[in-house]
Scaffold this active site. Structure first.
Site, PDB file in Angstrom:
ATOM      1  N   GLY A 108       2.065   4.868  12.949  1.00 29.67           N
ATOM      2  CA  GLY A 108       2.625   3.606  13.444  1.00 29.67           C
ATOM      3  C   GLY A 108       1.892   3.120  14.688  1.00 29.67           C
ATOM      4  N   GLY A 144       6.536   5.084   8.090  1.00 35.27           N
ATOM      5  CA  GLY A 144       5.786   6.337   8.054  1.00 35.27           C
ATOM      6  C   GLY A 144       5.899   7.037   9.394  1.00 35.27           C
ATOM      7  N   SER A 145       4.913   7.836   9.699  1.00 38.90           N
ATOM      8  CA  SER A 145       5.001   8.657  10.910  1.00 38.90           C
ATOM      9  C   SER A 145       4.748   7.831  12.170  1.00 38.90           C
ATOM     10  CB  SER A 145       3.982   9.788  10.823  1.00 38.90           C
ATOM     11  OG  SER A 145       2.690   9.235  10.751  1.00 38.90           O
ATOM     12  N   THR A 146       5.223   8.362  13.280  1.00 36.75           N
ATOM     13  CA  THR A 146       5.028   7.684  14.562  1.00 36.75           C
ATOM     14  C   THR A 146       3.542   7.605  14.915  1.00 36.75           C
ATOM     15  OG1 THR A 146       7.217   8.246  15.353  1.00 36.75           O
ATOM     16  CG2 THR A 146       5.539   7.904  17.041  1.00 36.75           C
ATOM     17  N   CYS A 181      13.948  10.655   6.697  1.00 41.90           N
ATOM     18  CA  CYS A 181      13.638  10.316   8.094  1.00 41.90           C
ATOM     19  C   CYS A 181      14.869  10.321   8.996  1.00 41.90           C
ATOM     20  CB  CYS A 181      12.985   8.948   8.145  1.00 41.90           C
ATOM     21  SG  CYS A 181      13.990   7.689   7.363  1.00 41.90           S
ATOM     22  N   LYS A 226       0.876  -1.183   0.000  1.00 42.41           N
ATOM     23  CA  LYS A 226       0.000   0.000   0.000  1.00 42.41           C
ATOM     24  C   LYS A 226       0.902   1.219   0.000  1.00 42.41           C
ATOM     25  CE  LYS A 226      -1.930   2.938   2.110  1.00 42.41           C
ATOM     26  NZ  LYS A 226      -1.635   4.310   1.622  1.00 42.41           N
TER      27      LYS A 226
END
Ligand code: NAD
Length: 430
Positions: free
Chosen positions: A183, A178-180, A235, A126
């Site tokens: 997550g 991806g972002s925290t 990142c 995805k």
């Protein structure tokens, strides 16, 4: 998910290791012959320079697929030291969902699909809603390379689609970058349906700790390159600099000099080193972050402006915010733009506390010519990677991932291959 399960139970799941390896090496070859096309797709989607997309991102995807293909027949099981026969084997985990971000669209996807396929699994990728094109084309190329239908699936959509995928009970393993915040939401959602391995590669706010004795001729080009490259949307870039009071001026001047090589421009012209910011939302986030830095007592040492507005694209100048402090939001939160808060410190002890003060622990860099200080940094900086005298460093052979809220698990290296396997203990009493 049903298609992926069917492929797992079918031809793909039964391939010999030699055939799986040959299949993935063919795939790497097909990707190589479509390098330009894939690079254009990433450049169009996220505004990164075509040359960087081709040389760095797509080059890395091909290297990744090749490396994991080569690893397939080099991973051994074990025999336990019991007095009987106890085998410890690694098996494919099954249907894996990989959810990826937009900042290095195909490269990060490759760090997932390379080891996922090499370990013998099937995949539902995805990609981020901002950057689905290269993933879709890659799935077509996988078919062209002879990877059976249903093995490499791409599901486009935004977070709602990602959430549905994570909640699907047929997904046996989840790999996210991806972002925290997302997550954490994935961890929660995954647990509601079932229990399966979840690996998370999340955000970072990595410190570059410049020691008293640092060689700035070495440090500043490397830090500027790591942060300003990809318009700051990396990142693990060292996006906070900590320097002794006495060296602040030198650091500002050196970075300003370096910044002139990273002025953003049209991503589709060959001389461009840095392209655009991915979206209007991201640009607005960068602008607001800089404003918050000023409100909290920082000052713009250079940069700080949106540029090329007349093009309709989203461009931001390389920027340094001086007079920063570790308590400020610019020092604690991801900006994901070409913006570096610069903090002055009085003692190395304070600098280490500041470097470790964020919720993140993806990466840290330290600059020193003294090996004892380097050893101290290696030990005391809390991060998945500590780079001494380098901005980035490492490659497909080295693990990438974080501690604290930067995630769980590692991409790259054999660690990533193991992540997509289950351990099976077999006890023989024949
Ligand atoms: P994001 O978290 O917004 O989105 C990442 C992916 O998750 C996208 O595909 C998105 O559609 C999907 N998603 C969003 N909500 C979801 C949900 N509720 N359930 C399931 N999927 C969902 O991140 P982004 O803005 O695309 O990328 C930037 C972030 O990625 C930064 O925080 C950056 O630090 C991080 N990142 C980390 C690494 C690493 O190796 N640790 C590498 C690259 C980027």
């Amino acid at each position: 998910v049903r298609a992926a399960r069917k492929a797992m139970d079918g031809e793909w799941g039964k391939l010999s290791l030699t055939d799986r390896k040959a299949c993935l090496l063919r795939f790497a070859g097909v990707l190589e012959s479509h390098k330009d096309e894939l690079a254009v797709l990433d450049a169009l989607d996220v505004g990164k320079p075509f040359e960087a997309a081709k040389g760095v991102d797509i080059g890395e995807v091909i290297a990744t697929v090749t490396w994991y293909a080569e690893a397939i027949d080099k991973v051994y099981g074990q025999i336990a030291p019991t007095s009987e026969i106890d085998l410890i084997l690694r098996e494919p985990v099954g249907v894996v969902a990989a959810i990826t971000p937009w900042n290095y669209p195909l490269m990060i996807a490759g760090w997932k699909f390379g080891p996922i396929l090499a370990a013998g699994n099937t995949l539902i990728l995805k990609p981020a809603e901002q950057s689905p094109l290269s993933a879709l084309r890659t799935a077509e190329l996988a078919l062209e390379a002879g990877i059976p239908r249903g093995v490499f699936n791409v599901l486009t959509g935004d977070g709602t689609t990602g959430d549905e995928l994570v909640r699907h009970g047929g997904v046996e393993c989840i790999a996210f970058t991806g972002s925290t915040a997302v997550g954490k939401s994935i961890l929660r959602a995954a647990a509601e349906t079932s229990i399966r391995p979840v690996s998370l590669e999340c955000g970072g706010k990595s410190a570059a700790l410049i020691c008293e004795d640092a060689n700035l001729d070495q440090a500043l080009p490397a830090i500027a390159g790591a942060v300003f490259y990809n318009a700051g949307q990396s990142c693990n870039a060292p996006t906070r600099i900590l320097a002794p009071h006495a060296r602040i001026q030198e650091v500002v001047e050196g970075l300003q000099h370096e910044a002139s090589s990273y002025m953003p421009d049209n991503p589709l012209t060959s001389q461009t080193a840095v392209g655009c910011i991915v979206s209007r939302e991201q640009l607005e986030h960068i602008v607001k972050s800089v404003e918050s830095g000023l409100e909290e007592g920082g000052s713009v040492a250079f940069g700080g402006r949106v540029v090329h507005e007349q093009t309709g694209g989203f461009y931001f100048e390389p920027t340094v915010i001086a007079d920063a402090h570790w308590r400020m939001r610019v020092s604690q939160e991801e900006i994901f733009g070409p913006v570096i808060p610069l903090e002055a410190y009085t003692s190395l002890d304070d600098a280490i506390v500041s470097a470790n003060s964020t919720k993140y622990g993806l990466w840290a860099t330290a600059w020193t010519q003294d090996i004892r200080t380097a050893v101290r940094m290696q030990r005391e900086l809390r991060a998945g990677t500590v780079a001494i005298n380098n901005g980035f460093g490492g490659n497909i052979t080295t693990p990438l991932g974080g501690v604290k809220q930067s995630g769980i698990g590692r991409d790259r290296s054999l660690e990533a291959l193991y992540k997509y396997t289950n351990i099976k203990h077999v006890h023989w009493n024949f």
